[in-house]
Design a protein around this motif. Sequence first.
Motif, PDB file in Angstrom:
ATOM      1  N   GLY A  12      47.278  47.524  35.655  1.00 15.90           N
ATOM      2  CA  GLY A  12      46.091  47.234  34.848  1.00 15.90           C
ATOM      3  C   GLY A  12      46.287  45.981  34.024  1.00 15.90           C
ATOM      4  O   GLY A  12      45.394  45.130  33.937  1.00 15.90           O
ATOM      5  N   GLU A  13      47.473  45.862  33.444  1.00 15.90           N
ATOM      6  CA  GLU A  13      47.762  44.695  32.610  1.00 15.90           C
ATOM      7  C   GLU A  13      47.843  43.428  33.452  1.00 15.90           C
ATOM      8  O   GLU A  13      47.400  42.361  33.031  1.00 15.90           O
ATOM      9  CB  GLU A  13      49.074  44.916  31.847  1.00 15.90           C
ATOM     10  N   GLU A  14      48.402  43.565  34.651  1.00 20.85           N
ATOM     11  CA  GLU A  14      48.514  42.416  35.555  1.00 20.85           C
ATOM     12  C   GLU A  14      47.113  41.917  35.930  1.00 20.85           C
ATOM     13  O   GLU A  14      46.856  40.709  35.949  1.00 20.85           O
ATOM     14  CB  GLU A  14      49.302  42.836  36.809  1.00 20.85           C
ATOM     15  N   GLU A  15      46.223  42.874  36.182  1.00 20.00           N
ATOM     16  CA  GLU A  15      44.846  42.516  36.537  1.00 20.00           C
ATOM     17  C   GLU A  15      44.163  41.802  35.363  1.00 20.00           C
ATOM     18  O   GLU A  15      43.495  40.784  35.558  1.00 20.00           O
ATOM     19  CB  GLU A  15      44.090  43.795  36.888  1.00 20.00           C
ATOM     20  N   LEU A  16      44.374  42.344  34.156  1.00 19.01           N
ATOM     21  CA  LEU A  16      43.788  41.719  32.963  1.00 19.01           C
ATOM     22  C   LEU A  16      44.342  40.314  32.762  1.00 19.01           C
ATOM     23  O   LEU A  16      43.612  39.382  32.410  1.00 19.01           O
ATOM     24  CB  LEU A  16      44.111  42.564  31.717  1.00 19.01           C
ATOM     25  N   LEU A  17      45.646  40.183  33.002  1.00 24.45           N
ATOM     26  CA  LEU A  17      46.291  38.885  32.834  1.00 24.45           C
ATOM     27  C   LEU A  17      45.697  37.858  33.795  1.00 24.45           C
ATOM     28  O   LEU A  17      45.389  36.729  33.400  1.00 24.45           O
ATOM     29  CB  LEU A  17      47.800  39.027  33.067  1.00 24.45           C
ATOM     30  N   GLN A  18      45.507  38.289  35.053  1.00 25.00           N
ATOM     31  CA  GLN A  18      44.923  37.380  36.041  1.00 25.00           C
ATOM     32  C   GLN A  18      43.506  36.986  35.644  1.00 25.00           C
ATOM     33  O   GLN A  18      43.120  35.827  35.768  1.00 25.00           O
ATOM     34  CB  GLN A  18      44.917  38.035  37.440  1.00 25.00           C
ATOM     35  N   ARG A  29      37.069  37.690  26.840  1.00 27.68           N
ATOM     36  CA  ARG A  29      36.995  39.148  27.053  1.00 27.68           C
ATOM     37  C   ARG A  29      38.271  39.741  27.630  1.00 27.68           C
ATOM     38  O   ARG A  29      38.792  40.728  27.112  1.00 27.68           O
ATOM     39  CB  ARG A  29      35.797  39.485  27.948  1.00 27.68           C
ATOM     40  N   ALA A  30      38.796  39.121  28.682  1.00 28.31           N
ATOM     41  CA  ALA A  30      40.006  39.665  29.309  1.00 28.31           C
ATOM     42  C   ALA A  30      41.197  39.565  28.358  1.00 28.31           C
ATOM     43  O   ALA A  30      42.003  40.493  28.250  1.00 28.31           O
ATOM     44  CB  ALA A  30      40.302  38.935  30.609  1.00 28.31           C
ATOM     45  N   PHE A  31      41.271  38.433  27.648  1.00 33.73           N
ATOM     46  CA  PHE A  31      42.393  38.262  26.714  1.00 33.73           C
ATOM     47  C   PHE A  31      42.299  39.281  25.581  1.00 33.73           C
ATOM     48  O   PHE A  31      43.330  39.800  25.126  1.00 33.73           O
ATOM     49  CB  PHE A  31      42.393  36.826  26.162  1.00 33.73           C
ATOM     50  N   GLU A  32      41.084  39.588  25.160  1.00 35.31           N
ATOM     51  CA  GLU A  32      40.920  40.588  24.098  1.00 35.31           C
ATOM     52  C   GLU A  32      41.390  41.971  24.561  1.00 35.31           C
ATOM     53  O   GLU A  32      41.908  42.753  23.773  1.00 35.31           O
ATOM     54  CB  GLU A  32      39.462  40.633  23.642  1.00 35.31           C
ATOM     55  N   GLN A  33      41.203  42.260  25.843  1.00 30.15           N
ATOM     56  CA  GLN A  33      41.699  43.531  26.381  1.00 30.15           C
ATOM     57  C   GLN A  33      43.228  43.556  26.335  1.00 30.15           C
ATOM     58  O   GLN A  33      43.839  44.580  26.040  1.00 30.15           O
ATOM     59  CB  GLN A  33      41.231  43.720  27.835  1.00 30.15           C
ATOM     60  N   LEU A  34      43.832  42.409  26.617  1.00 32.54           N
ATOM     61  CA  LEU A  34      45.296  42.325  26.536  1.00 32.54           C
ATOM     62  C   LEU A  34      45.761  42.517  25.090  1.00 32.54           C
ATOM     63  O   LEU A  34      46.772  43.174  24.835  1.00 32.54           O
ATOM     64  CB  LEU A  34      45.785  40.964  27.045  1.00 32.54           C
ATOM     65  N   ILE A  35      45.001  41.954  24.161  1.00 29.34           N
ATOM     66  CA  ILE A  35      45.335  42.122  22.738  1.00 29.34           C
ATOM     67  C   ILE A  35      45.323  43.610  22.392  1.00 29.34           C
ATOM     68  O   ILE A  35      46.237  44.115  21.734  1.00 29.34           O
ATOM     69  CB  ILE A  35      44.344  41.362  21.820  1.00 29.34           C
ATOM     70  N   LEU A  36      44.298  44.303  22.874  1.00 30.84           N
ATOM     71  CA  LEU A  36      44.190  45.736  22.576  1.00 30.84           C
ATOM     72  C   LEU A  36      45.409  46.505  23.102  1.00 30.84           C
ATOM     73  O   LEU A  36      45.851  47.471  22.496  1.00 30.84           O
ATOM     74  CB  LEU A  36      42.895  46.314  23.159  1.00 30.84           C
ATOM     75  N   CYS A  37      45.937  46.070  24.245  1.00 33.05           N
ATOM     76  CA  CYS A  37      47.109  46.742  24.828  1.00 33.05           C
ATOM     77  C   CYS A  37      48.352  46.563  23.958  1.00 33.05           C
ATOM     78  O   CYS A  37      49.185  47.458  23.870  1.00 33.05           O
ATOM     79  CB  CYS A  37      47.431  46.172  26.203  1.00 33.05           C
ATOM     80  N   TYR A  38      48.486  45.382  23.348  1.00 32.81           N
ATOM     81  CA  TYR A  38      49.754  45.046  22.694  1.00 32.81           C
ATOM     82  C   TYR A  38      49.694  44.976  21.173  1.00 32.81           C
ATOM     83  O   TYR A  38      50.732  44.812  20.532  1.00 32.81           O
ATOM     84  CB  TYR A  38      50.262  43.700  23.216  1.00 32.81           C
TER      85      TYR A  38
END
Lengths: 194, 86
Positions: A12-18, A29-38
């Motif tokens: 999931g994180e790899e997909e968000l990163l891509q 938007r995608a970067f914000e999802q990564l922020i939420l993860c970490y």
Amino acid sequence: MREGLQEDRDDGEEELLQKALRAPETDLRAFEQLILCYQKRIVADCRYMTRDESNAEDLAQEVFVKAFFGLSGFEGRSSFRHWLQRIKVHHCLNHIKKQEGKKRVSIDDGAVEESEQFQVPPTAHRDFEAMDDRERIAAILESLPSTLRVPLVMRDMDEISYEEIATSLHIGLSAVKMRIKRAREEFRRRYASA
Amino acid sequence: MSDQPIPKSSALSDEDPAAGEPIAELKELERETSAFFVRGVRKKIHRRTTTSQLLSFSWQMPGMAFAALGNMVIHILSALTIRKGE
């Protein structure tokens, strides 16, 4: 089971990163999802590395800002998590240097350990009993002197190699190993007596 | 920030036996963030983007003005040359 969950999370994180890498600069938007993860993890790291409660969130936000602008240079040779942690380590170490420069002490100075400001207040242990396990661990971590706490956080929270810790702290490899060993012993001792 | 692979040599190798409890708990240590955390990051990113755009514009501005001035001079000179020819 846990490994399977971890793999799903990594995918999931790899997909968000891509997605974040492909997105135009204005689309966060995608970067914000990564922020939420970490975010929780990075805030905790900043908090315990710098022992600066008031600035921990601000530091963590700056780590993500740096990561965002450095994203185009991320080539995927290490995991995103490790890459983010290294940004965090450098950012926090710079912050510590600035703060301690003001106080005219350095985290690399062995004499600091003896300094009064890095000693645990006698009352600190008394409160441990009232805390749950997670809080107790956090409080013990916070009570350690910088010379022990910083390498311990880098090693046991961030899983950074000894070699890289030595490079980041500008101290020898044997000194790093010694400090981490002492930090773990001290941590266990305080945990047992809490 | 370079993203060279982190050497795994000492990641729980022989010389670094598993730290065990309670040290292992440190890996799971997290802290709650405020509800405005992501918004704060977004603001900082926008602020930095705007600043860099303004900076790059202020660098380009003199060049653009100079180019526009050069164009005007060329136009005037060519108009004068045409008039002389007539």
